[in-house]
Design an enzyme around this catalytic site. Sequence first.
Site, mmCIF file in Angstrom:
data_model
loop_
_atom_site.group_PDB
_atom_site.id
_atom_site.type_symbol
_atom_site.label_atom_id
_atom_site.label_comp_id
_atom_site.label_asym_id
_atom_site.label_seq_id
_atom_site.Cartn_x
_atom_site.Cartn_y
_atom_site.Cartn_z
ATOM 1 N N ARG A 187 11.518 -2.096 10.906
ATOM 2 C CA ARG A 187 10.426 -1.722 11.794
ATOM 3 C C ARG A 187 10.289 -2.725 12.926
ATOM 4 N NH1 ARG A 187 5.359 0.025 8.092
ATOM 5 N NH2 ARG A 187 4.269 -1.222 9.654
ATOM 6 N N ARG B 210 -9.524 1.063 8.809
ATOM 7 C CA ARG B 210 -9.072 -0.264 9.195
ATOM 8 C C ARG B 210 -10.179 -1.093 9.816
ATOM 9 N NH1 ARG B 210 -3.401 0.500 8.926
ATOM 10 N NH2 ARG B 210 -2.273 -1.297 9.440
ATOM 11 N N LYS C 162 0.835 -1.213 0.000
ATOM 12 C CA LYS C 162 0.000 0.000 0.000
ATOM 13 C C LYS C 162 0.862 1.251 0.000
ATOM 14 C CE LYS C 162 -1.960 -1.138 3.889
ATOM 15 N NZ LYS C 162 -1.197 -2.391 4.154
ATOM 16 N N ARG D 84 -0.586 -9.407 12.818
ATOM 17 C CA ARG D 84 -1.163 -8.290 12.038
ATOM 18 C C ARG D 84 -2.017 -8.825 10.896
ATOM 19 N NH1 ARG D 84 4.114 -5.267 10.589
ATOM 20 N NH2 ARG D 84 2.795 -3.906 9.349
ATOM 21 N N ARG E 74 12.071 -5.841 4.593
ATOM 22 C CA ARG E 74 11.780 -4.401 4.491
ATOM 23 C C ARG E 74 12.743 -3.581 5.342
ATOM 24 N NH1 ARG E 74 5.932 -1.962 5.366
ATOM 25 N NH2 ARG E 74 5.963 -3.215 7.272
HETATM 26 P P1 AP5 Z 1 4.954 -1.568 1.777
HETATM 27 O O1 AP5 Z 1 4.625 -0.739 0.585
HETATM 28 O O2 AP5 Z 1 5.684 -0.932 2.911
HETATM 29 O O3 AP5 Z 1 3.637 -2.321 2.291
HETATM 30 P P2 AP5 Z 1 2.400 -1.776 3.113
HETATM 31 O O4 AP5 Z 1 1.180 -2.467 2.592
HETATM 32 O O5 AP5 Z 1 2.371 -0.284 3.142
HETATM 33 O O6 AP5 Z 1 2.787 -2.395 4.517
HETATM 34 P P3 AP5 Z 1 2.668 -1.828 5.988
HETATM 35 O O7 AP5 Z 1 3.362 -2.824 6.887
HETATM 36 O O8 AP5 Z 1 3.134 -0.409 6.090
HETATM 37 O O9 AP5 Z 1 1.147 -1.936 6.205
HETATM 38 P P4 AP5 Z 1 0.393 -1.960 7.516
HETATM 39 O O10 AP5 Z 1 -0.982 -1.661 7.043
HETATM 40 O O11 AP5 Z 1 0.494 -3.159 8.358
HETATM 41 O O12 AP5 Z 1 1.176 -0.905 8.394
HETATM 42 P P5 AP5 Z 1 0.836 0.586 8.815
HETATM 43 O O13 AP5 Z 1 2.072 1.352 8.765
HETATM 44 O O14 AP5 Z 1 -0.380 1.101 8.121
HETATM 45 O O15 AP5 Z 1 5.772 -2.852 1.257
HETATM 46 C C1 AP5 Z 1 6.258 -3.828 2.162
HETATM 47 C C2 AP5 Z 1 7.620 -4.335 1.670
HETATM 48 O O16 AP5 Z 1 7.426 -5.035 0.439
HETATM 49 C C3 AP5 Z 1 8.633 -3.224 1.353
HETATM 50 O O17 AP5 Z 1 9.916 -3.689 1.671
HETATM 51 C C4 AP5 Z 1 8.511 -3.016 -0.175
HETATM 52 O O18 AP5 Z 1 9.736 -2.586 -0.747
HETATM 53 C C5 AP5 Z 1 8.160 -4.438 -0.630
HETATM 54 N N1 AP5 Z 1 7.277 -4.454 -1.800
HETATM 55 C C6 AP5 Z 1 6.236 -3.617 -2.077
HETATM 56 N N2 AP5 Z 1 5.639 -3.955 -3.226
HETATM 57 C C7 AP5 Z 1 6.298 -5.068 -3.684
HETATM 58 C C8 AP5 Z 1 6.132 -5.906 -4.833
HETATM 59 N N3 AP5 Z 1 5.158 -5.680 -5.747
HETATM 60 N N4 AP5 Z 1 6.982 -6.942 -4.983
HETATM 61 C C9 AP5 Z 1 7.959 -7.197 -4.076
HETATM 62 N N5 AP5 Z 1 8.182 -6.438 -2.982
HETATM 63 C C10 AP5 Z 1 7.341 -5.380 -2.773
HETATM 64 O O19 AP5 Z 1 0.392 0.351 10.336
HETATM 65 C C11 AP5 Z 1 1.304 -0.041 11.315
HETATM 66 C C12 AP5 Z 1 0.603 -0.078 12.671
HETATM 67 O O20 AP5 Z 1 0.114 1.250 12.996
HETATM 68 C C13 AP5 Z 1 -0.641 -0.972 12.743
HETATM 69 O O21 AP5 Z 1 -0.318 -2.322 13.041
HETATM 70 C C14 AP5 Z 1 -1.442 -0.284 13.867
HETATM 71 O O22 AP5 Z 1 -0.904 -0.615 15.120
HETATM 72 C C15 AP5 Z 1 -1.174 1.196 13.606
HETATM 73 N N6 AP5 Z 1 -2.167 1.803 12.697
HETATM 74 C C16 AP5 Z 1 -1.910 2.361 11.478
HETATM 75 N N7 AP5 Z 1 -3.043 2.843 10.931
HETATM 76 C C17 AP5 Z 1 -4.038 2.576 11.844
HETATM 77 C C18 AP5 Z 1 -5.439 2.813 11.852
HETATM 78 N N8 AP5 Z 1 -6.067 3.411 10.821
HETATM 79 N N9 AP5 Z 1 -6.154 2.404 12.929
HETATM 80 C C19 AP5 Z 1 -5.554 1.806 13.976
HETATM 81 N N10 AP5 Z 1 -4.222 1.542 14.038
HETATM 82 C C20 AP5 Z 1 -3.472 1.925 12.961
#
Ligand code: AP5
Length: 215
Positions: A160, A88, A13, A171, A127
């Site tokens: 991370r 979410r 994402k 997760r 990552r």
């Molecule tokens: P990346 O693009 O970083 O993936 P992502 O989907 O953004 O992953 P996240 O871990 O950031 O998602 P998340 O939803 O769990 O975390 P968030 O930060 O929102 O890609 C991942 C890896 O793959 C990278 O190394 C990239 O290079 C690689 N990659 C990408 N595309 C690829 C491809 N096509 N092929 C190969 N490799 C690829 O949330 C973190 C925490 O914050 C949550 O657990 C929660 O505690 C809190 N939080 C955040 N938002 C909320 C909310 N709205 N409500 C409540 N808690 C929240």
Amino acid sequence: MDLILLGAPGAGKGTQGALLAERLGVPKIATGDILRDAVKRGTELGLEAKRYMDAGELVPDSVVFGLVRDALDAPAAAGGAIFDGFPRNAAQAETLDSILGEHARRVDAVVQIDVPDEAIVRRMSGRRSCPDCGRVYNVYTDPPKAEGVCDACGGALAQRTDDREETVRHRLEVYRTATAPLVAFYERTGRPVHTVDGDRPIEQVQAELLGRLRP
Ligand code: AP5
């Protein structure tokens, strides 16, 4: 355009959202990035959020709503936004509809990025992110030019704290229970949902997304 990116942790994402933001000229609102910034700055909100994030749990809605409202009130978001990691759960989806409604806007499209769990666990172990500028790399598929150093700003890359395998698996479970049902919510309420195969090279996923989102 107001666009939501749905997908399990590590589905891509953030990666796709950053590319889309550049192409579509609207900001990306990533609640995870905003929360990590608060943790890094050691604010009260950051301290509260950190224990949930480290455990792979969702941060309470009350904390997240204020962040999204502030981000949407910023002049840069006046013409639309790409939501990464928000909403979410059902309460967040309803609140987003109501905040956008106050701005006479609505969710125009939803993108669901699909990646199998095992591919995700592997991706997350590779990552690395830049704590200074936020750029994301992957040691397997998208490494920086010099090991451990951000190409964009020279910052020291870090892993991370929530990318440990057991936390990633938790997760994934939270995603399945709380977030995945939003696809049905948006379909039921007449918002177009585009599901794309995210287990392909980044450029291919991006090209398909742009093709689907063009009017
Ligand atoms: P990346 O693009 O970083 O993936 P992502 O989907 O953004 O992953 P996240 O871990 O950031 O998602 P998340 O939803 O769990 O975390 P968030 O930060 O929102 O890609 C991942 C890896 O793959 C990278 O190394 C990239 O290079 C690689 N990659 C990408 N595309 C690829 C491809 N096509 N092929 C190969 N490799 C690829 O949330 C973190 C925490 O914050 C949550 O657990 C929660 O505690 C809190 N939080 C955040 N938002 C909320 C909310 N709205 N409500 C409540 N808690 C929240």
